[in-house]
Motif scaffolding. Sequence first.
Motif, PDB file in Angstrom:
ATOM      1  N   ASP A   3       0.825  -1.219   0.000  1.00 41.48           N
ATOM      2  CA  ASP A   3       0.000   0.000   0.000  1.00 41.48           C
ATOM      3  C   ASP A   3       0.851   1.257   0.000  1.00 41.48           C
ATOM      4  N   THR A   4       2.011   1.186   0.637  1.00 35.41           N
ATOM      5  CA  THR A   4       2.854   2.387   0.753  1.00 35.41           C
ATOM      6  C   THR A   4       3.962   2.439  -0.286  1.00 35.41           C
ATOM      7  N   PHE A   5       4.069   1.436  -1.158  1.00 32.62           N
ATOM      8  CA  PHE A   5       5.147   1.437  -2.146  1.00 32.62           C
ATOM      9  C   PHE A   5       4.905   2.543  -3.182  1.00 32.62           C
ATOM     10  N   HIS A   6       5.952   3.331  -3.446  1.00 29.27           N
ATOM     11  CA  HIS A   6       5.899   4.365  -4.474  1.00 29.27           C
ATOM     12  C   HIS A   6       7.323   4.785  -4.802  1.00 29.27           C
ATOM     13  N   PHE A   7       7.474   5.673  -5.738  1.00 26.77           N
ATOM     14  CA  PHE A   7       8.780   6.181  -6.145  1.00 26.77           C
ATOM     15  C   PHE A   7       8.906   7.642  -5.691  1.00 26.77           C
ATOM     16  N   ILE A   8      10.067   7.978  -5.122  1.00 24.13           N
ATOM     17  CA  ILE A   8      10.311   9.344  -4.660  1.00 24.13           C
ATOM     18  C   ILE A   8      10.514  10.279  -5.843  1.00 24.13           C
ATOM     19  N   ARG A   9      11.214   9.803  -6.871  1.00 22.08           N
ATOM     20  CA  ARG A   9      11.481  10.612  -8.075  1.00 22.08           C
ATOM     21  C   ARG A   9      10.954   9.858  -9.299  1.00 22.08           C
ATOM     22  N   PRO A  10       9.632   9.817  -9.481  1.00 22.06           N
ATOM     23  CA  PRO A  10       9.072   8.948 -10.541  1.00 22.06           C
ATOM     24  C   PRO A  10       9.396   9.410 -11.957  1.00 22.06           C
ATOM     25  N   LEU A  11       9.831  10.636 -12.140  1.00 21.88           N
ATOM     26  CA  LEU A  11      10.113  11.108 -13.502  1.00 21.88           C
ATOM     27  C   LEU A  11      11.250  10.326 -14.157  1.00 21.88           C
ATOM     28  N   TRP A  12      12.127   9.724 -13.339  1.00 25.50           N
ATOM     29  CA  TRP A  12      13.203   8.927 -13.930  1.00 25.50           C
ATOM     30  C   TRP A  12      12.662   7.710 -14.702  1.00 25.50           C
ATOM     31  N   ALA A  73      16.516   2.528  -9.928  1.00 21.44           N
ATOM     32  CA  ALA A  73      17.299   2.992  -8.781  1.00 21.44           C
ATOM     33  C   ALA A  73      17.253   4.515  -8.660  1.00 21.44           C
ATOM     34  N   LEU A  74      17.354   5.202  -9.801  1.00 23.27           N
ATOM     35  CA  LEU A  74      17.311   6.664  -9.772  1.00 23.27           C
ATOM     36  C   LEU A  74      15.936   7.181  -9.363  1.00 23.27           C
ATOM     37  N   ALA A  75      14.858   6.450  -9.667  1.00 21.58           N
ATOM     38  CA  ALA A  75      13.510   6.876  -9.305  1.00 21.58           C
ATOM     39  C   ALA A  75      13.272   6.800  -7.809  1.00 21.58           C
ATOM     40  N   GLY A  76      14.088   6.054  -7.071  1.00 20.26           N
ATOM     41  CA  GLY A  76      13.976   6.002  -5.616  1.00 20.26           C
ATOM     42  C   GLY A  76      12.793   5.204  -5.122  1.00 20.26           C
ATOM     43  N   PRO A  77      12.777   3.881  -5.303  1.00 18.83           N
ATOM     44  CA  PRO A  77      11.669   3.087  -4.757  1.00 18.83           C
ATOM     45  C   PRO A  77      11.671   3.133  -3.224  1.00 18.83           C
ATOM     46  N   GLU A 308      15.226   3.407  -1.071  1.00 25.00           N
ATOM     47  CA  GLU A 308      15.777   2.047  -1.201  1.00 25.00           C
ATOM     48  C   GLU A 308      16.505   1.852  -2.524  1.00 25.00           C
ATOM     49  N   GLY A 309      16.609   2.913  -3.309  1.00 21.61           N
ATOM     50  CA  GLY A 309      17.287   2.795  -4.602  1.00 21.61           C
ATOM     51  C   GLY A 309      18.747   2.385  -4.509  1.00 21.61           C
ATOM     52  N   PRO A 310      19.510   2.864  -3.492  1.00 19.50           N
ATOM     53  CA  PRO A 310      20.921   2.452  -3.423  1.00 19.50           C
ATOM     54  C   PRO A 310      21.142   0.961  -3.331  1.00 19.50           C
ATOM     55  N   TRP A 311      20.137   0.188  -2.851  1.00 18.27           N
ATOM     56  CA  TRP A 311      20.328  -1.268  -2.806  1.00 18.27           C
ATOM     57  C   TRP A 311      20.461  -1.868  -4.201  1.00 18.27           C
ATOM     58  N   LEU A 312      19.905  -1.207  -5.188  1.00 19.24           N
ATOM     59  CA  LEU A 312      20.022  -1.717  -6.563  1.00 19.24           C
ATOM     60  C   LEU A 312      21.395  -1.460  -7.161  1.00 19.24           C
ATOM     61  N   LEU A 313      22.239  -0.691  -6.453  1.00 22.76           N
ATOM     62  CA  LEU A 313      23.590  -0.452  -6.969  1.00 22.76           C
ATOM     63  C   LEU A 313      24.435  -1.719  -6.933  1.00 22.76           C
ATOM     64  N   ALA A 342      16.138  13.083  -0.582  1.00 21.52           N
ATOM     65  CA  ALA A 342      14.794  13.680  -0.608  1.00 21.52           C
ATOM     66  C   ALA A 342      14.654  14.667   0.526  1.00 21.52           C
ATOM     67  N   HIS A 343      14.054  15.815   0.235  1.00 21.81           N
ATOM     68  CA  HIS A 343      13.816  16.845   1.234  1.00 21.81           C
ATOM     69  C   HIS A 343      12.330  16.843   1.560  1.00 21.81           C
ATOM     70  N   ALA A 344      11.995  16.442   2.773  1.00 18.81           N
ATOM     71  CA  ALA A 344      10.590  16.345   3.141  1.00 18.81           C
ATOM     72  C   ALA A 344       9.996  17.691   3.469  1.00 18.81           C
ATOM     73  N   LEU A 345      10.780  18.576   4.090  1.00 17.53           N
ATOM     74  CA  LEU A 345      10.280  19.869   4.516  1.00 17.53           C
ATOM     75  C   LEU A 345      11.241  20.958   4.104  1.00 17.53           C
ATOM     76  N   GLN A 346      10.719  22.146   3.886  1.00 21.24           N
ATOM     77  CA  GLN A 346      11.557  23.297   3.631  1.00 21.24           C
ATOM     78  C   GLN A 346      11.923  23.946   4.952  1.00 21.24           C
ATOM     79  N   TRP A 347      13.149  24.455   5.033  1.00 22.30           N
ATOM     80  CA  TRP A 347      13.658  25.003   6.305  1.00 22.30           C
ATOM     81  C   TRP A 347      12.849  26.205   6.774  1.00 22.30           C
ATOM     82  N   LYS A 348      12.533  27.108   5.840  1.00 19.94           N
ATOM     83  CA  LYS A 348      11.799  28.306   6.241  1.00 19.94           C
ATOM     84  C   LYS A 348      10.404  27.949   6.733  1.00 19.94           C
ATOM     85  N   GLU A 349       9.733  26.980   6.053  1.00 21.87           N
ATOM     86  CA  GLU A 349       8.409  26.600   6.485  1.00 21.87           C
ATOM     87  C   GLU A 349       8.441  25.887   7.827  1.00 21.87           C
TER      88      GLU A 349
END
Length: 581
Positions: A3-12, A73-77, A308-313, A342-349
Amino acid sequence: MIDTFHFIRPLWLVALPLLWWVCWWLQRRRQRSGWQQQCDAELLPHILIGTAARRSSLPILLLWLTATLAPIALAGPTWQEQPQPIFRQQSALVILLDLSQSMNAADLKPNRLTRARLKITDLLRERREGQTALIAFAADAFTVVPLTEDTHTITALLNSLQPELMPAQGSQPQRAINLGVQLFQQAGAKQGLLLLVTDDDTPQAATAAANAAQQAGYALSVLGIGSKEGAPIPLKQGGFVKDASGQMVLPRLNSSALKDLAQAGGGLYHDLTIDNRDLDTLLSRLATRTEDPQQESSHSTTKRWQDEGPWLLWPLAVLVAAGFRRGWLLMLCLLVWLPQPAHALQWKELWRNDNQRGQQAFEQQDYATAEEQFDDPAWKASALYRQGNFDQAEKLWQDNDTADAWYNRGNALAKSGQYQQAINAYEEALQRAADHDDALANKKVVEEFLKNQQDQQDQQDQQDQQDQQDQRDQQDQQDQQDQQDQQDQQDQQDQQDQQDQQDQQDQQDQQDQQDQQDQQDQQDQQMQQAMASESDNQEDFTEAQKQLLRRIPDDPGGLLRRKFLYQYNQRDQHTSGEKPW
């Protein structure tokens, strides 16, 4: 996990079809090269060895696997989150600004106070993290801005700080030190730095307060303002300040006494310099970045998705090694792009709430953004007021029953043309604060404007009545003339024959038509003159309105003066010190 599986950078993943097409094109090209192009298909089984043919497809297979794994791996599973600690700048600084009369001395050009404000502005510009507060003092000390991370608010109020704002004159730095310690303790800061910006030549009375602040964990550093030669203190009405014996006061910078005070407070001393050597020295003891001690474990961390993408290296490294063994260096091109964190939050916010972000937009004159950010109705009303939405701003101020809220409502009503309602609002403000000088001044301006408007209206009414009377007089004269002409015609009819009577009647009709045309022309001319006069009066009225409304002040100094006076009257001890400057 599914249910929670997704890609952090899916554009890759968009690169997958392109890489597969490249692999297919290379495979087709490889199949059509070498022996396949030189020999007939019937002879190939007798010429080629089977194992060699199978080995020829291995590089293509490795390329297909690499082209598939690298974009994934670049998409960041990811399918799980990991906690991440939050760090913030915990250094706390309270600036103690001397607003005694001696700060007007001009031995530092243009005067001591201006140079002190410029130096504080430089400090705030360089201070990007941590909490900062500002206290103004003379015979007593008052909080201008409590501890906050929004240094822009302090900068905006600096230029309005003048010795005239203080309820009583003198120099009592010990009161400012004690108030600064209270601000630290109220904010829960266990450590902090007090920066005293003063020209006091007799600061010995503040030594005990400095020792107490050091024992509480708060160091005191001193920035000396002035020169050893000194300069007289000018008065606004002319002349210079004199002591009780009639001698001109000449305050000089007592660097040794201020240095002793800084040592008693566990801090450093430095004279004012043109460059930043003074600030670099005085602020060197501020705490560096530490974890926020106020937040519990549930609040001192945030969560982000674990890449978890680095495991594919690892399998990619095996494929690359196989490619090297075959001399196939093209595989390296697929591994040059490493996953970015991945940056979850912006510092100023993370460290600014909606009101602080709104305040920043307000100071940058982006009032539309400020109005959207503000949660506080008073600040939202101020942003609407600056945008010209006076009606909406006035409605928001209706929820507040303070003198300042009624004063702001009066300004909004005046700007929107509701002058009588504006006067009523100013009267409500004066009922809650009889010493509200700005409300009293604005009330007089609007009343004067209404009086001028009424006078202009009365003059216009009198002119209209006069014009109507003149028209009635002309009509009466014309009627009398018509009656006389008719009488003359009747006498002539008795003496002349019927034909002459007919001729005379024709002439009379022509005369009546001409008189009517002349009267109509005269009325049209009078109407055009009246309309032109009304247009001129309207233009004069609009210009007078603009000039009177420009006189409505918009200065935070008046609010600070009333605030300091109110707090001063609430306190029991009222002292002006040994010297009132």
